[in-house]
Design a protein around this motif. Structure first.
Motif, PDB file in Angstrom:
ATOM      1  N   ARG A 124      33.803  40.579  41.892  1.00 24.51           N
ATOM      2  CA  ARG A 124      34.306  41.862  41.371  1.00 24.51           C
ATOM      3  C   ARG A 124      35.306  42.419  42.379  1.00 24.51           C
ATOM      4  O   ARG A 124      34.928  42.874  43.444  1.00 24.51           O
ATOM      5  N   ALA A 125      36.599  42.320  42.007  1.00 25.08           N
ATOM      6  CA  ALA A 125      37.643  42.628  42.988  1.00 25.08           C
ATOM      7  C   ALA A 125      38.342  43.946  42.695  1.00 25.08           C
ATOM      8  O   ALA A 125      38.514  44.327  41.543  1.00 25.08           O
ATOM      9  N   PRO A 126      38.786  44.633  43.771  1.00 28.73           N
ATOM     10  CA  PRO A 126      39.606  45.836  43.603  1.00 28.73           C
ATOM     11  C   PRO A 126      41.072  45.425  43.462  1.00 28.73           C
ATOM     12  O   PRO A 126      41.368  44.271  43.154  1.00 28.73           O
TER      13      PRO A 126
ATOM     14  N   SER B 135      36.423  46.117  30.052  1.00 23.18           N
ATOM     15  CA  SER B 135      36.727  44.800  29.485  1.00 23.18           C
ATOM     16  C   SER B 135      36.451  43.677  30.500  1.00 23.18           C
ATOM     17  O   SER B 135      35.900  42.633  30.161  1.00 23.18           O
ATOM     18  N   ARG B 136      36.794  43.940  31.764  1.00 22.54           N
ATOM     19  CA  ARG B 136      36.530  42.923  32.808  1.00 22.54           C
ATOM     20  C   ARG B 136      35.026  42.659  32.915  1.00 22.54           C
ATOM     21  O   ARG B 136      34.589  41.539  33.116  1.00 22.54           O
ATOM     22  N   GLN B 137      34.231  43.733  32.781  1.00 19.39           N
ATOM     23  CA  GLN B 137      32.768  43.556  32.879  1.00 19.39           C
ATOM     24  C   GLN B 137      32.227  42.842  31.644  1.00 19.39           C
ATOM     25  O   GLN B 137      31.311  42.028  31.736  1.00 19.39           O
TER      26      GLN B 137
ATOM     27  N   VAL C 174      42.018  34.814  34.016  1.00 18.86           N
ATOM     28  CA  VAL C 174      42.884  35.187  32.893  1.00 18.86           C
ATOM     29  C   VAL C 174      42.585  36.608  32.428  1.00 18.86           C
ATOM     30  O   VAL C 174      41.438  37.033  32.427  1.00 18.86           O
ATOM     31  N   HIS C 175      43.619  37.332  32.061  1.00 17.57           N
ATOM     32  CA  HIS C 175      43.446  38.577  31.301  1.00 17.57           C
ATOM     33  C   HIS C 175      44.587  38.656  30.292  1.00 17.57           C
ATOM     34  O   HIS C 175      45.594  37.961  30.437  1.00 17.57           O
ATOM     35  N   SER C 176      44.420  39.514  29.291  1.00 18.29           N
ATOM     36  CA  SER C 176      45.414  39.578  28.206  1.00 18.29           C
ATOM     37  C   SER C 176      46.265  40.836  28.242  1.00 18.29           C
ATOM     38  O   SER C 176      46.963  41.126  27.280  1.00 18.29           O
TER      39      SER C 176
ATOM     40  N   GLY D 116      47.150  24.484  26.812  1.00 16.56           N
ATOM     41  CA  GLY D 116      45.954  25.034  26.173  1.00 16.56           C
ATOM     42  C   GLY D 116      46.096  26.542  26.078  1.00 16.56           C
ATOM     43  O   GLY D 116      46.884  27.142  26.812  1.00 16.56           O
ATOM     44  N   ASP D 117      45.353  27.111  25.167  1.00 18.91           N
ATOM     45  CA  ASP D 117      45.391  28.562  24.995  1.00 18.91           C
ATOM     46  C   ASP D 117      43.965  28.998  24.689  1.00 18.91           C
ATOM     47  O   ASP D 117      43.340  28.497  23.751  1.00 18.91           O
ATOM     48  N   LEU D 118      43.463  29.922  25.471  1.00 18.71           N
ATOM     49  CA  LEU D 118      42.067  30.344  25.292  1.00 18.71           C
ATOM     50  C   LEU D 118      41.837  31.021  23.945  1.00 18.71           C
ATOM     51  O   LEU D 118      40.705  31.127  23.501  1.00 18.71           O
ATOM     52  N   LEU D 119      42.914  31.455  23.312  1.00 17.51           N
ATOM     53  CA  LEU D 119      42.765  32.057  21.983  1.00 17.51           C
ATOM     54  C   LEU D 119      42.876  31.008  20.883  1.00 17.51           C
ATOM     55  O   LEU D 119      42.814  31.332  19.700  1.00 17.51           O
ATOM     56  N   LYS D 120      43.074  29.744  21.281  1.00 20.26           N
ATOM     57  CA  LYS D 120      43.130  28.651  20.295  1.00 20.26           C
ATOM     58  C   LYS D 120      42.039  27.645  20.661  1.00 20.26           C
ATOM     59  O   LYS D 120      42.273  26.707  21.448  1.00 20.26           O
TER      60      LYS D 120
ATOM     61  N   ALA E 193      52.820  36.723  36.247  1.00 16.71           N
ATOM     62  CA  ALA E 193      53.373  35.918  35.162  1.00 16.71           C
ATOM     63  C   ALA E 193      54.220  36.752  34.206  1.00 16.71           C
ATOM     64  O   ALA E 193      55.206  36.273  33.677  1.00 16.71           O
ATOM     65  N   CYS E 194      53.816  37.984  33.998  1.00 19.19           N
ATOM     66  CA  CYS E 194      54.444  38.727  32.908  1.00 19.19           C
ATOM     67  C   CYS E 194      55.732  39.431  33.274  1.00 19.19           C
ATOM     68  O   CYS E 194      56.446  39.861  32.403  1.00 19.19           O
ATOM     69  N   PHE E 195      56.003  39.681  34.545  1.00 23.06           N
ATOM     70  CA  PHE E 195      57.190  40.504  34.776  1.00 23.06           C
ATOM     71  C   PHE E 195      58.147  39.969  35.834  1.00 23.06           C
ATOM     72  O   PHE E 195      59.133  40.601  36.123  1.00 23.06           O
TER      73      PHE E 195
HETATM   74  N1  LIG Z   1      45.957  41.345  40.381  1.00 20.21           N
HETATM   75  C1  LIG Z   1      44.963  42.130  40.775  1.00 20.21           C
HETATM   76  O1  LIG Z   1      45.144  43.047  41.583  1.00 20.21           O
HETATM   77  C2  LIG Z   1      43.559  41.881  40.275  1.00 20.21           C
HETATM   78  C3  LIG Z   1      42.536  42.714  40.729  1.00 20.21           C
HETATM   79  C4  LIG Z   1      41.226  42.484  40.312  1.00 20.21           C
HETATM   80  C5  LIG Z   1      40.963  41.462  39.436  1.00 20.21           C
HETATM   81  N2  LIG Z   1      41.976  40.676  38.990  1.00 20.21           N
HETATM   82  C6  LIG Z   1      41.640  39.609  38.042  1.00 20.21           C
HETATM   83  O2  LIG Z   1      42.201  38.394  38.474  1.00 20.21           O
HETATM   84  C7  LIG Z   1      42.517  37.579  37.349  1.00 20.21           C
HETATM   85  C8  LIG Z   1      43.957  37.127  37.461  1.00 20.21           C
HETATM   86  O3  LIG Z   1      44.801  38.269  37.549  1.00 20.21           O
HETATM   87  P1  LIG Z   1      46.350  38.149  37.927  1.00 20.21           P
HETATM   88  O4  LIG Z   1      46.739  39.409  38.574  1.00 20.21           O
HETATM   89  O5  LIG Z   1      46.597  36.846  38.638  1.00 20.21           O
HETATM   90  O6  LIG Z   1      46.988  38.106  36.466  1.00 20.21           O
HETATM   91  P2  LIG Z   1      48.432  37.608  35.978  1.00 20.21           P
HETATM   92  O7  LIG Z   1      49.341  37.329  37.101  1.00 20.21           O
HETATM   93  O8  LIG Z   1      48.890  38.585  34.949  1.00 20.21           O
HETATM   94  O9  LIG Z   1      48.094  36.233  35.256  1.00 20.21           O
HETATM   95  C9  LIG Z   1      47.353  36.196  34.078  1.00 20.21           C
HETATM   96  C10 LIG Z   1      47.211  34.749  33.692  1.00 20.21           C
HETATM   97  O10 LIG Z   1      46.441  34.663  32.484  1.00 20.21           O
HETATM   98  C11 LIG Z   1      47.067  33.680  31.660  1.00 20.21           C
HETATM   99  N3  LIG Z   1      46.671  33.900  30.275  1.00 20.21           N
HETATM  100  C12 LIG Z   1      46.694  35.058  29.574  1.00 20.21           C
HETATM  101  N4  LIG Z   1      46.241  34.847  28.328  1.00 20.21           N
HETATM  102  C13 LIG Z   1      45.917  33.527  28.237  1.00 20.21           C
HETATM  103  C14 LIG Z   1      45.417  32.709  27.194  1.00 20.21           C
HETATM  104  N5  LIG Z   1      45.170  33.197  25.971  1.00 20.21           N
HETATM  105  N6  LIG Z   1      45.195  31.394  27.441  1.00 20.21           N
HETATM  106  C15 LIG Z   1      45.472  30.884  28.664  1.00 20.21           C
HETATM  107  N7  LIG Z   1      45.960  31.608  29.703  1.00 20.21           N
HETATM  108  C16 LIG Z   1      46.195  32.919  29.474  1.00 20.21           C
HETATM  109  C17 LIG Z   1      48.559  33.927  31.911  1.00 20.21           C
HETATM  110  O11 LIG Z   1      49.302  32.819  31.449  1.00 20.21           O
HETATM  111  P3  LIG Z   1      50.842  32.910  30.961  1.00 20.21           P
HETATM  112  O12 LIG Z   1      51.667  32.452  32.139  1.00 20.21           O
HETATM  113  O13 LIG Z   1      50.904  31.972  29.826  1.00 20.21           O
HETATM  114  O14 LIG Z   1      51.117  34.335  30.577  1.00 20.21           O
HETATM  115  C18 LIG Z   1      48.552  34.055  33.424  1.00 20.21           C
HETATM  116  O15 LIG Z   1      48.527  32.806  34.041  1.00 20.21           O
HETATM  117  C19 LIG Z   1      42.215  38.429  36.124  1.00 20.21           C
HETATM  118  O16 LIG Z   1      40.932  38.106  35.660  1.00 20.21           O
HETATM  119  C20 LIG Z   1      42.238  39.850  36.664  1.00 20.21           C
HETATM  120  O17 LIG Z   1      41.447  40.756  35.921  1.00 20.21           O
HETATM  121  C21 LIG Z   1      43.271  40.861  39.393  1.00 20.21           C
END
Ligand SMILES: NC(=O)c1ccc[n+]([C@@H]2O[C@H](COP(=O)([O-])OP(=O)(O)OC[C@H]3O[C@@H](n4cnc5c(N)ncnc54)[C@H](OP(=O)(O)O)[C@@H]3O)[C@@H](O)[C@H]2O)c1
Length: 324
Positions: free
Chosen positions: A154-156, A135-137, A79-81, A57-61, A320-322
């Motif tokens: 709401r996490a740091p 954007s998060r808010q 999720v974030h983009s 699934g894809d949240l943009l679809k 996921a990205c790096f």
């Molecule tokens: N990491 C932090 O320190 C932190 C701090 C505060 C809040 N948060 C919040 O925690 C949440 C998770 O963060 P994270 O650090 O775990 O992020 P992350 O490791 O970058 O993971 C982002 C996830 O979003 C998925 N995703 C992105 N676009 C999508 C779409 N269109 N449809 C479906 N899935 C999609 C990615 O899937 P793919 O594998 O397909 O890319 C990935 O699984 C976010 O809301 C972020 O704002 C994180």
């Protein structure tokens, strides 16, 4: 102990936080459905699992979302983009996140979803907020506009191996004996350990009183980014000289951070821009709702370094990205 007999939906299950949440649920025998853009990332590991159902699934679809939500009462929105690799992609993360949240809310209302647990961003509110934190808010507001009751945590900065905040800190302190830093290193934050964060996320499911609330979460100490660098260096036994200069603008800082970290510019740039905003809890209701002994920052660094030592590919989850 969590007793939940239904199936939980996790979005972002291939990510840093979502991946750890997924493993915590499976360890407790709780059934999970994962909405993922690339099912291959999870199918190998969970192909034999009776608890985990991996659905493309894809949240943009929006057309992909109805099947995913079928029969689900509670969903985690993780999720974030951010993370694009081109300037064009990086400019549109907020728009993508807005659309993704709107698509999700519409599908959730159609499916009769009862509850959303959203991991958002801590930070001041108002016009001075960075694009990322704003954007998060905005996503929190969109998710709350539907019929499902939304809990927002709401996490740091969440500290753990494979997560952007720890990996950025690690590469800066490991690689640069002398750090010429911008003023933002004096900004204060309240970083939380990834294990504590997952505990809170699980706790929201166990504690019905968290339903419909927006709650600040944070670690036990308020620290500046300079403090964090110094603690990391101390834990590793590294001698580091940190000099602040007023001329380094947020834009120049992103070039500097991009040069030394493996985290892609699509994540570094919005995060560094956000470092001017303090991320400190305004209220501590979470501590009464979900009591927990929080992990000190120094201990989080030790835990993360131990995980890193296990070697590439051995993390419970990855950014996921790096960390492909
Ligand atoms: N990491 C932090 O320190 C932190 C701090 C505060 C809040 N948060 C919040 O925690 C949440 C998770 O963060 P994270 O650090 O775990 O992020 P992350 O490791 O970058 O993971 C982002 C996830 O979003 C998925 N995703 C992105 N676009 C999508 C779409 N269109 N449809 C479906 N899935 C999609 C990615 O899937 P793919 O594998 O397909 O890319 C990935 O699984 C976010 O809301 C972020 O704002 C994180």
């Amino acid at each position: 102990m969590i007793e939940y007999s239904g199936k939980i939906l996790i979005t972002g299950a291939t990510g840093f936080v979502g991946g750890r949440l997924l493993h915590n649920f499976t360890a407790r025998g709780i059934k999970v459905r994962c909405l993922v853009r690339s099912p291959d990332k999870l199918r190998k590991e969970f192909s034999q699992s009776e608890e985990v159902d991996v659905v493309a699934g894809d949240l943009l679809k929006p057309e992909t979302l109805d099947t995913v939500l079928d029969g689900i009462e509670v969903a985690y929105y993780m999720v974030h983009s951010m993370g694009g690799r081109t300037i064009g992609e990086n400019k549109v993360f907020a728009e993508k996140d807005r659309n993704a949240a709107r698509n999700f809310v519409k599908a959730a209302d159609r499916a009769g979803l009862a509850r959303i647990i959203y991991l958002g961003g801590l930070g001041e509110t108002g016009d001075e907020l960075s694009k990322h934190l704003a954007s998060r808010q905005e996503v929190a507001e969109i998710l709350s506009s539907g019929r499902a009751q939304t809990t927002e945590l709401r996490a740091p900065n969440i500290m753990g191996a494979g997560g952007a905040p720890f990996e950025m800190l690690r590469s800066l302190v490991e690689r640069l004996p002398v750090m010429v830093c911008p003023r933002w290193i004096e900004t204060r934050a309240q970083p939380i350990d990834i294990r504590d964060m997952v505990h809170y996320l699980l706790g929201c499911l166990r504690e019905p009183a968290t339903t419909g609330l927006s709650l600040d979460v944070g670690g036990p100490e308020v620290l500046s980014y300079r403090d964090m660098m110094e603690i990391y260096a101390r834990v590793r036994g590294l001698k580091r000289l940190i000099i602040t200069v007023p001329v380094l603008t947020p834009r120049l800082s992103t070039y500097w951070v991009n040069m030394v970290t493996p985290v892609p510019s699509g994540i570094v740039n919005p995060l560094v821009e956000g470092l001017r905003n303090e991320v400190i809890c305004r209220d501590n209701r979470i501590q009464e709702l979900i009591p927990i002994e929080l992990t000190p920052f120094e201990q989080s660094i030790c835990n993360a370094l131990q995980e890193v030592e296990k070697g590439p590919g051995k993390l419970v989850s990855r950014q996921a990205c790096f960390m492909k």
